[in-house]
Design an enzyme around this catalytic site. Structure first.
Site, PDB file in Angstrom:
ATOM      1  CG  HIS A  95      -1.947   0.927   1.152  1.00  0.00           C
ATOM      2  ND1 HIS A  95      -2.005   2.214   1.312  1.00  0.00           N
ATOM      3  CD2 HIS A  95      -3.305   0.701   0.690  1.00  0.00           C
ATOM      4  CE1 HIS A  95      -3.148   2.787   1.199  1.00  0.00           C
ATOM      5  NE2 HIS A  95      -3.852   1.783   0.712  1.00  0.00           N
ATOM      6  CG  ASP A 147      -8.442  -4.383  -3.079  1.00  0.00           C
ATOM      7  OD1 ASP A 147      -9.717  -4.489  -2.759  1.00  0.00           O
ATOM      8  OD2 ASP A 147      -7.577  -3.583  -3.121  1.00  0.00           O
TER       9      ASP A 147
HETATM   10  N1  CMC Z   1       4.260  -7.635  -4.586  1.00  0.00           N
HETATM   11  C1  CMC Z   1       5.643  -7.532  -4.812  1.00  0.00           C
HETATM   12  N2  CMC Z   1       6.401  -6.444  -4.845  1.00  0.00           N
HETATM   13  C2  CMC Z   1       5.697  -5.497  -4.537  1.00  0.00           C
HETATM   14  C3  CMC Z   1       4.236  -5.235  -4.129  1.00  0.00           C
HETATM   15  C4  CMC Z   1       3.602  -6.588  -4.309  1.00  0.00           C
HETATM   16  N3  CMC Z   1       2.343  -6.663  -4.095  1.00  0.00           N
HETATM   17  N4  CMC Z   1       4.084  -3.955  -3.756  1.00  0.00           N
HETATM   18  C5  CMC Z   1       4.971  -3.325  -3.966  1.00  0.00           C
HETATM   19  N5  CMC Z   1       6.138  -4.293  -4.127  1.00  0.00           N
HETATM   20  C6  CMC Z   1       7.659  -3.551  -4.439  1.00  0.00           C
HETATM   21  C7  CMC Z   1       7.794  -2.812  -5.431  1.00  0.00           C
HETATM   22  O1  CMC Z   1       8.200  -3.923  -6.638  1.00  0.00           O
HETATM   23  C8  CMC Z   1       8.745  -1.881  -5.070  1.00  0.00           C
HETATM   24  O2  CMC Z   1      10.030  -2.559  -5.147  1.00  0.00           O
HETATM   25  P1  CMC Z   1      11.580  -1.842  -5.585  1.00  0.00           P
HETATM   26  O3  CMC Z   1      11.465  -0.571  -4.483  1.00  0.00           O
HETATM   27  O4  CMC Z   1      12.372  -2.671  -5.433  1.00  0.00           O
HETATM   28  O5  CMC Z   1      11.178  -1.299  -6.645  1.00  0.00           O
HETATM   29  C9  CMC Z   1       8.496  -1.730  -3.551  1.00  0.00           C
HETATM   30  O6  CMC Z   1       7.576  -2.623  -2.997  1.00  0.00           O
HETATM   31  C10 CMC Z   1       7.512  -0.318  -3.550  1.00  0.00           C
HETATM   32  O7  CMC Z   1       6.387  -0.535  -4.395  1.00  0.00           O
HETATM   33  P2  CMC Z   1       5.896   0.615  -5.230  1.00  0.00           P
HETATM   34  O8  CMC Z   1       5.068   0.174  -6.322  1.00  0.00           O
HETATM   35  O9  CMC Z   1       6.723   1.660  -5.651  1.00  0.00           O
HETATM   36  O10 CMC Z   1       4.553   1.311  -4.018  1.00  0.00           O
HETATM   37  P3  CMC Z   1       3.465   2.292  -4.621  1.00  0.00           P
HETATM   38  O11 CMC Z   1       3.431   2.766  -3.252  1.00  0.00           O
HETATM   39  O12 CMC Z   1       4.021   3.019  -5.725  1.00  0.00           O
HETATM   40  O13 CMC Z   1       2.454   0.937  -4.917  1.00  0.00           O
HETATM   41  C11 CMC Z   1       0.773  -0.467  -4.610  1.00  0.00           C
HETATM   42  C12 CMC Z   1       1.399   0.513  -3.935  1.00  0.00           C
HETATM   43  C13 CMC Z   1      -0.636  -0.870  -3.891  1.00  0.00           C
HETATM   44  C14 CMC Z   1       0.143  -0.226  -5.953  1.00  0.00           C
HETATM   45  C15 CMC Z   1       1.348  -1.821  -4.763  1.00  0.00           C
HETATM   46  O14 CMC Z   1       2.041  -2.255  -3.385  1.00  0.00           O
HETATM   47  C16 CMC Z   1       0.976  -2.770  -5.685  1.00  0.00           C
HETATM   48  O15 CMC Z   1       1.193  -2.859  -6.660  1.00  0.00           O
HETATM   49  N6  CMC Z   1       0.353  -3.881  -4.808  1.00  0.00           N
HETATM   50  C17 CMC Z   1      -0.451  -5.233  -5.601  1.00  0.00           C
HETATM   51  C18 CMC Z   1      -1.892  -4.532  -6.049  1.00  0.00           C
HETATM   52  C19 CMC Z   1      -2.706  -4.468  -4.864  1.00  0.00           C
HETATM   53  O16 CMC Z   1      -2.878  -5.138  -4.017  1.00  0.00           O
HETATM   54  N7  CMC Z   1      -3.344  -2.996  -4.847  1.00  0.00           N
HETATM   55  C20 CMC Z   1      -4.451  -2.528  -3.886  1.00  0.00           C
HETATM   56  C21 CMC Z   1      -4.056  -1.643  -3.088  1.00  0.00           C
HETATM   57  S1  CMC Z   1      -4.900  -1.230  -1.532  1.00  0.00           S
HETATM   58  C22 CMC Z   1      -6.711  -0.806  -2.112  1.00  0.00           C
HETATM   59  C23 CMC Z   1      -6.822   0.437  -2.771  1.00  0.00           C
HETATM   60  O17 CMC Z   1      -6.652   1.514  -2.125  1.00  0.00           O
HETATM   61  O18 CMC Z   1      -7.025   0.139  -4.026  1.00  0.00           O
END
Ligand code: CMC
Length: 433
Positions: free
Chosen positions: A310, A368
């Site tokens: 998140h 989720d």
């Molecule tokens: N599985 C594996 N690695 C992950 C995941 C995951 N679910 N989420 C984040 N990471 C890693 C990502 O690869 C990155 O690594 P690095 O720093 O080495 O590049 C690091 O953690 C930070 O991730 P980010 O994508 O920069 O973080 P963000 O804040 O931009 O994204 C997120 C947040 C929710 C989009 C992401 O965690 C994700 O894609 N999660 C899976 C999809 C998901 O479950 N979404 C629902 C969010 S909660 C409900 C809502 O509000 O919609």
């Protein structure tokens, strides 16, 4: 607005020889910000912040999230208390009107929701013209914006605002159920005055001329809880999109329809469908959960552990905690405690929470991760999961839209960029290209 925040000592920014004093403000619960609104005007510089991870786009008194401590408050009330004691309708009232309804206000709100729950007969025709298997999120967003062709735009008088938001809250649930009935080729069912908000939704979804579906109060309670858990989450992607559309002066329906579209993506509300698809793939393919964990960690793989991570929470999402408990209770109640998808989800969680990659990056289950397993147990198909999220998030979108309208500091949302393309080129006529 700045007048709602406490002014602290200013910060200094040194660019070359120029020193700029920037105002610093504090919100109600110690969140601090640096006011850079005059930065470009005074220095020629802009800030660079893809994804707006460090950008406060508004002050707001609707929702507070402490992502480090796992705290979520709506209008000051803790999510745990709201989840244990309130219906979705009470939480919707709280978000939109700023206070929990008393008995009289709740009854009046319910009566108004009931009176506005049917869809215009002409709107019913629209559903027939979508191709079979249309994704219900596409239908939902189109139908929400279509409401603006049937009902007048929101006016400033409070009575009209009340009517418009009640209409939208009530009809969105009807649209969602109609889109499901159409997708399975069954006649749609109108809502009934006999039922409460969630009962009505279940009845419209599952009753048919040949199926006297009985509404299980435990299922209704779980549905209420899931909607409460989704009701608002401050400046998330869909809310920010809805606010951006509002900032151009667009009407409530247009703003909410764009919020629905933003929610659809798998990184946002679409993650609940993504979780189930991931769990089903693991089950059908006999894949080891440990292999999925390893794949999600690899930089070269596109796979992410859906339902994990998140932007704001760096600890266990308090909504996920409540959703998990409710999901387990519901499956026990329905005699589905041996659901293999639940087992896989629990194993994935346990492995991720003890894995260095997930620990270092503070990746925990989000809202989720468990909701889809519960929706599935209720009989809701997976392409409707994100629609469920949208029904839940609607009061939040509305509350933010109203707050934005009333905020005199807000301007049209129009970020800047750093151009990295070509400099002026000599023009080449088509015959010479
Ligand atoms: N599985 C594996 N690695 C992950 C995941 C995951 N679910 N989420 C984040 N990471 C890693 C990502 O690869 C990155 O690594 P690095 O720093 O080495 O590049 C690091 O953690 C930070 O991730 P980010 O994508 O920069 O973080 P963000 O804040 O931009 O994204 C997120 C947040 C929710 C989009 C992401 O965690 C994700 O894609 N999660 C899976 C999809 C998901 O479950 N979404 C629902 C969010 S909660 C409900 C809502 O509000 O919609």
């Amino acid at each position: 607005m700045k007048t709602d925040m406490k002014k602290l000592e200013s910060a200094e920014l040194k660019i070359g020889k120029k020193i700029l004093n920037l105002d610093v403000y504090e919100g109600a619960l110690e969140e601090r910000c640096i006011d850079i609104s005059k930065l470009r005007q005074e220095t020629g510089y802009i800030t660079y912040d893809p994804g707006f991870g460090n950008t406060g786009i508004a002050s707001s008194d609707i929702t507070f999230v402490d992502g480090e401590k796992g705290i979520l408050l709506h209008r000051g009330y803790q999510i745990e208390d709201l989840a244990a004691n309130c219906t979705f309708i009470e939480v919707a009232y709280l978000l939109i009107f700023g206070k929990l309804p008393n008995q009289e206000e709740r009854l009046a709100f319910s009566a108004s929701l009931n009176a506005n729950s049917m869809l215009h007969e002409d709107m019913r025709q629209f559903f027939s013209n979508y191709p079979e298997h249309s994704h219900p999120m596409a239908v939902l967003s189109a139908m929400v914006v279509s409401l603006s062709t049937f009902y007048p735009e929101i006016e400033d008088e409070s009575e009209s605002i009340h009517l418009t938001v009640t209409r939208l809250l009530s009809k969105m649930r009807t649209i969602a159920a109609f889109s499901y009935k159409k997708s399975i080729g069954e006649p749609v069912r109108q809502p009934s005055w006999k039922y409460r908000y969630c009962e009505n939704f279940l009845s419209m979804m599952f009753k048919s001329p040949v199926n006297n579906y009985q509404i299980d109060p435990i299922v209704e309670r779980a549905l209420n809880l899931f909607l409460v858990l989704h009701a608002d989450h401050e400046q998330n992607c869909s809310t920010t999109v809805a606010r951006a559309v509002c900032s151009s002066g667009a009407n409530l329906y247009a703003s909410i329809a764009s919020g629905v579209c933003a929610l659809w993506g798998p990184l946002h509300g679409g993650a609940n469908q993504g979780v189930i698809e991931m769990l089903e793939k693991i089950l059908a393919g006999g894949i080891k959960p440990s292999d999925i964990i390893e794949a999600a960690k690899r930089k070269d793989s596109k796979l992410r552990l859906m339902g994990f991570g998140h932007r704001v929470y760096k600890t266990y999402d308090p909504r996920a905690k409540l959703a998990k408990q409710s999901c387990v209770d519901l499956l026990n109640h329905l005699g589905m405690q041996d659901d293999p998808l639940l087992d896989i989800a629990m194993e994935l969680e346990q492995r991720a929470l003890t894995d260095d990659y997930f620990i270092e990056k503070h990746l925990y289950p989000n809202v989720d991760f468990y909701t889809g397993i519960a929706y599935r147990a209720m009989g809701i198909p997976k392409n409707m999961f994100t629609v469920m999220f949208a029904i839940g998030r609607l009061p939040g979108w509305i509350a933010h839209w109203l707050e934005m309208k009333a905020d005199r500091e807000q301007r049209i949302v129009r970020p800047r960029q750093i151009y990295v393309g070509k400099n002026v080129l000599p023009f080449v006529k088509i015959e010479n290209r």
